[in-house]
Design a protein around this motif. Structure first.
Motif, mmCIF file in Angstrom:
data_model
loop_
_atom_site.group_PDB
_atom_site.id
_atom_site.type_symbol
_atom_site.label_atom_id
_atom_site.label_comp_id
_atom_site.label_asym_id
_atom_site.label_seq_id
_atom_site.Cartn_x
_atom_site.Cartn_y
_atom_site.Cartn_z
ATOM 1 N N ARG A 49 0.821 -1.209 0.000
ATOM 2 C CA ARG A 49 0.000 0.000 0.000
ATOM 3 C C ARG A 49 0.858 1.264 0.000
ATOM 4 N N ASN A 52 1.657 2.587 -3.805
ATOM 5 C CA ASN A 52 0.803 3.558 -4.492
ATOM 6 C C ASN A 52 0.307 4.646 -3.535
ATOM 7 N N LEU A 54 -1.144 4.719 -0.754
ATOM 8 C CA LEU A 54 -2.341 4.608 0.083
ATOM 9 C C LEU A 54 -1.925 4.767 1.544
ATOM 10 N N MET A 95 -4.300 -1.797 -8.812
ATOM 11 C CA MET A 95 -4.281 -2.504 -7.527
ATOM 12 C C MET A 95 -5.503 -3.409 -7.409
ATOM 13 N N PHE A 97 -7.559 -5.859 -4.612
ATOM 14 C CA PHE A 97 -7.672 -5.969 -3.163
ATOM 15 C C PHE A 97 -8.166 -7.351 -2.748
ATOM 16 N N ASN A 101 -13.514 -5.064 -3.569
ATOM 17 C CA ASN A 101 -13.859 -3.637 -3.572
ATOM 18 C C ASN A 101 -14.412 -3.153 -4.913
ATOM 19 N N LEU A 102 -15.207 -3.989 -5.557
ATOM 20 C CA LEU A 102 -15.916 -3.494 -6.746
ATOM 21 C C LEU A 102 -16.970 -2.500 -6.278
ATOM 22 N N PHE A 103 -17.269 -1.517 -7.137
ATOM 23 C CA PHE A 103 -18.296 -0.546 -6.779
ATOM 24 C C PHE A 103 -19.654 -1.239 -6.855
ATOM 25 N N ARG A 163 -10.847 -4.273 -14.119
ATOM 26 C CA ARG A 163 -11.020 -2.849 -13.827
ATOM 27 C C ARG A 163 -9.664 -2.161 -13.671
ATOM 28 N N ALA A 164 -8.741 -2.840 -12.973
ATOM 29 C CA ALA A 164 -7.411 -2.251 -12.792
ATOM 30 C C ALA A 164 -6.678 -2.164 -14.131
ATOM 31 N N GLY B 188 -13.198 0.200 1.751
ATOM 32 C CA GLY B 188 -12.561 -0.369 0.571
ATOM 33 C C GLY B 188 -13.009 0.306 -0.717
ATOM 34 N N GLN B 189 -14.240 0.819 -0.726
ATOM 35 C CA GLN B 189 -14.745 1.497 -1.919
ATOM 36 C C GLN B 189 -13.912 2.734 -2.212
ATOM 37 N N ALA B 192 -10.429 1.697 -3.398
ATOM 38 C CA ALA B 192 -10.411 1.237 -4.788
ATOM 39 C C ALA B 192 -10.461 2.436 -5.724
ATOM 40 N N LEU B 196 -7.530 3.825 -8.397
ATOM 41 C CA LEU B 196 -7.763 4.003 -9.833
ATOM 42 C C LEU B 196 -7.409 5.412 -10.289
ATOM 43 N N GLN B 211 -23.852 5.060 -3.093
ATOM 44 C CA GLN B 211 -24.050 3.873 -2.260
ATOM 45 C C GLN B 211 -24.566 4.254 -0.881
#
Lengths: 254, 323
Positions: A49, A52, A54, A95, A97, A101-103, A163-164, B188-189, B192, B196, B211
């Motif tokens: 983490r 990138n 985070l 990245m 996870f 952590n998909l929307f 997605r990444a 986590g949202q 993510a 991106l 959400q």
């Protein structure tokens, strides 16, 4: 800098008083697949983490593709870079996870095209065409309209990888991508990662899948208690571990 | 043994499963309770129908009276505009509350403290008398030159005063609802989205807020219904919404009860419409989640009646997929 994709020098990270990373130094070459192994709490995910940004590191330096992560150096002074610049750096780094952590409110396709359209400024129909290609690549070409809740864990993780990839990153970070999956779903995700590695993607994978590390990894790094205990090619680390802690860990997981 | 048997003769075709059709348990308690309630309800209806002082004729006469209709329109207008202001301020305050900047957080906290800590009626009166406090409203550089000077008496009309009073107050309540919604979205949202390359505001707008809506909508529906009724407070400022409209009428004909019934009927009609609207909004924002939106009160009542008769009526089943 050197031509390493990732270069980390004496990276330290503290959470309060708890020092999680105690000086990590390593290089990842372009196209290299590096697997980080180690007991939980050893700092593998935290280090990932940091790559990138985070997590902010407390000392040391990390460069990705020659650019200092999160800072700009002028003389001896480090300047924090703006949110916009951090975001731009992250575009280059995909990245994945542990918990996908998909929307949740978007379909698979919407998940994939969100960043290319909103961040990279791609035209929606171009992005949709690319999403279709990516979904085919992860074996889900027929599930573009599915919401994450309608997909199995393995399928969600494959969408997350797509997605990444949609941001065309130079580098992919995987944070225990199969740890939240039912055993029978692990294989489909590893297959996608294997194909990605074969395509020459630079990958850093935090994993407990020693089989994958052995087969796909170019380098295996064993971490414990915030330091790199041992690293090298998979054969030497797995077959002939030099360090007692590595031996103890491997005897439990192999 | 069993295997040997099977090999000697073909397995019999599996018999079709027999549906259970048992005699249901008797529930005398339910019957008694239902009977009692029906008796009481009948008595109430009879009294309402036969007591001439209810003045049902007058109710019918004034239900669609032009003054009442105008008041009704004003009530609807006030409810929606104040809720829009309230939701806007609420989202802003909630986002401010989660900001990394402590001064921004403090400002949001102060606003909520002030507007939630004083009665809305007092706030409404303040806005009505704002011209006494600030005869001229100047817009310009703080501590510097004014660019525009507005006369408070002309610009803060009763409508603007009422809207400010209701909307600014609602913002304080909405902010807590929105904040709860934002916090309900998994961290986590956000990670993510960050990974991106999305920035904070875009993440908020595209990922977190949509959400959070699932959590925000039900209490907001409640707030809207509350607001519908709070608009009646505005009658003390002589603003002609629904309640003040009927008060104007009964001030001349002294038929207070029938006219209050007229107002109540309209409040109930509006509340019913709002509840139905809420159901569909909830269903919209529930997309992508396996959990279904619970049926409305009316649907539940209908369902329990039909189970009583042992013939279950199919409630529209929200699509449930998933593996």
């Amino acid at each position: 800098m050197s031509d390493a994709m990732i270069k980390a020098e004496a990276v330290h990270k503290r959470f309060g008083r708890n020092e999680v990373l105690k000086g990590i130094t390593l290089d990842v070459a372009p196209g290299e697949v590096m697997c980080l192994l180690g007991p939980s709490g050893s700092g593998k995910s935290t280090f990932l983490r940091c790559i990138n940004h985070l997590e902010k590191i407390n000392s040391g330096r990390i460069w990705v593709d020659g650019n200092l992560v999160g800072y700009r150096q002028k003389g001896d002074v480090l300047h924090e870079i703006s949110e916009r610049d951090v975001a731009q750096e992250r575009e280059q780094i995909g990245m994945v996870f542990q918990r996908f952590n998909l929307f949740g409110h978007m379909t698979a396709e919407q998940n994939i095209i969100e960043a290319p359209v909103r961040v990279a400024g791609l035209k929606p129909d171009v992005a949709r065409a690319e999403a279709k290609v990516l979904m085919d690549r992860v074996g889900l070409g027929d599930r573009l309209d599915a919401y994450p809740a309608q997909l199995s864990g393995g399928q969600q993780q494959r969408v997350a990888i797509a997605r990444a990839l949609a941001m065309k990153p130079k580098l992919m970070l995987f944070d225990e991508p199969t740890s939240a999956l039912d055993p029978e779903l692990v294989g489909e995700v590893l297959d996608v990662m294997r194909a990605l590695a074969a395509d020459g993607m630079t990958m850093v994978v935090v994993t407990h899948e020693t089989g994958f590390a052995k087969e796909v990894g170019d380098t295996v790094v064993f971490m414990d208690d915030g330091v790199v205990v041992e690293s090298g090619d998979p054969v030497s680390v797995f077959e002939n571990p030099q360090h007692a802690r590595t031996q103890a860990f491997l005897s439990k997981v192999l | 043994m069993a295997e040997a048997d099977q090999s000697s003769e073909p397995a019999p075709a599996p018999a079709a499963p027999v549906e259970i059709n048992a005699v249901p348990v008797r529930r005398p308690g339910r019957l008694v309770a239902g009977f009692l309630i029906i008796v009481v309800a009948a008595a109430l209806i009879k009294s309402a129908a036969t007591n001439p002082r209810f003045g049902w004729g007058t109710v019918g006469e004034y239900l669609f009276a032009p003054t009442v209709m105008e008041g009704l329109v004003k009530t609807i207008e006030l409810t929606f505009l104040s809720m829009i202001i309230g939701i806007g301020i609420g989202v802003l305050l909630a986002v401010m509350r989660l900001s990394p900047n402590p001064i921004v957080v403090a400002a949001s906290g102060f606003y909520i403290w002030l507007f939630r800590g004083t009665p809305v009626l007092v706030q409404l009166l303040f806005w009505a008398f704002i011209a006494a406090l600030y005869p001229v409203i100047s817009l310009g550089v703080p501590f510097g030159p004014a660019l525009v000077n507005l006369d408070a008496n002309t610009w803060i009309t009763p409508f603007v005063a009422v809207l400010l009073g209701l909307g600014l107050n609602e913002g304080a309540y909405m902010s807590e609802i929105v904040r709860a919604g934002l916090l309900s979205v998994d961290e986590g949202q956000e990670e993510a989205a960050k990974a991106l390359g999305m920035r904070r505001m875009m993440t908020m707008r595209r990922v977190i807020l949509p959400q959070a809506m699932r959590v925000i909508i039900p209490p907001t529906g409640n707030e809207t219904i509350g607001m519908l009724k709070t608009t009646s407070l505005v009658s003390v400022l002589a603003y002609t919404e629904l309640l003040y409209a009927v008060q104007l009428i009964y001030a001349t004909n002294y038929k207070q009860i029938p006219l209050l019934i007229v107002a109540s009927i309209w409040y109930l009609v509006l509340t019913t419409i709002l509840s139905i609207g809420q159901y569909f909004i909830e269903r919209h924002y529930g997309r992508g989640t396996a959990r279904e939106v619970p049926p409305t009160l009316l649907m539940r009542i209908w369902q329990s009646f039909s189970t009583w008769r042992h013939t279950r009526v199919e409630i529209p089943e929200p699509t449930r997929h998933g593996l």
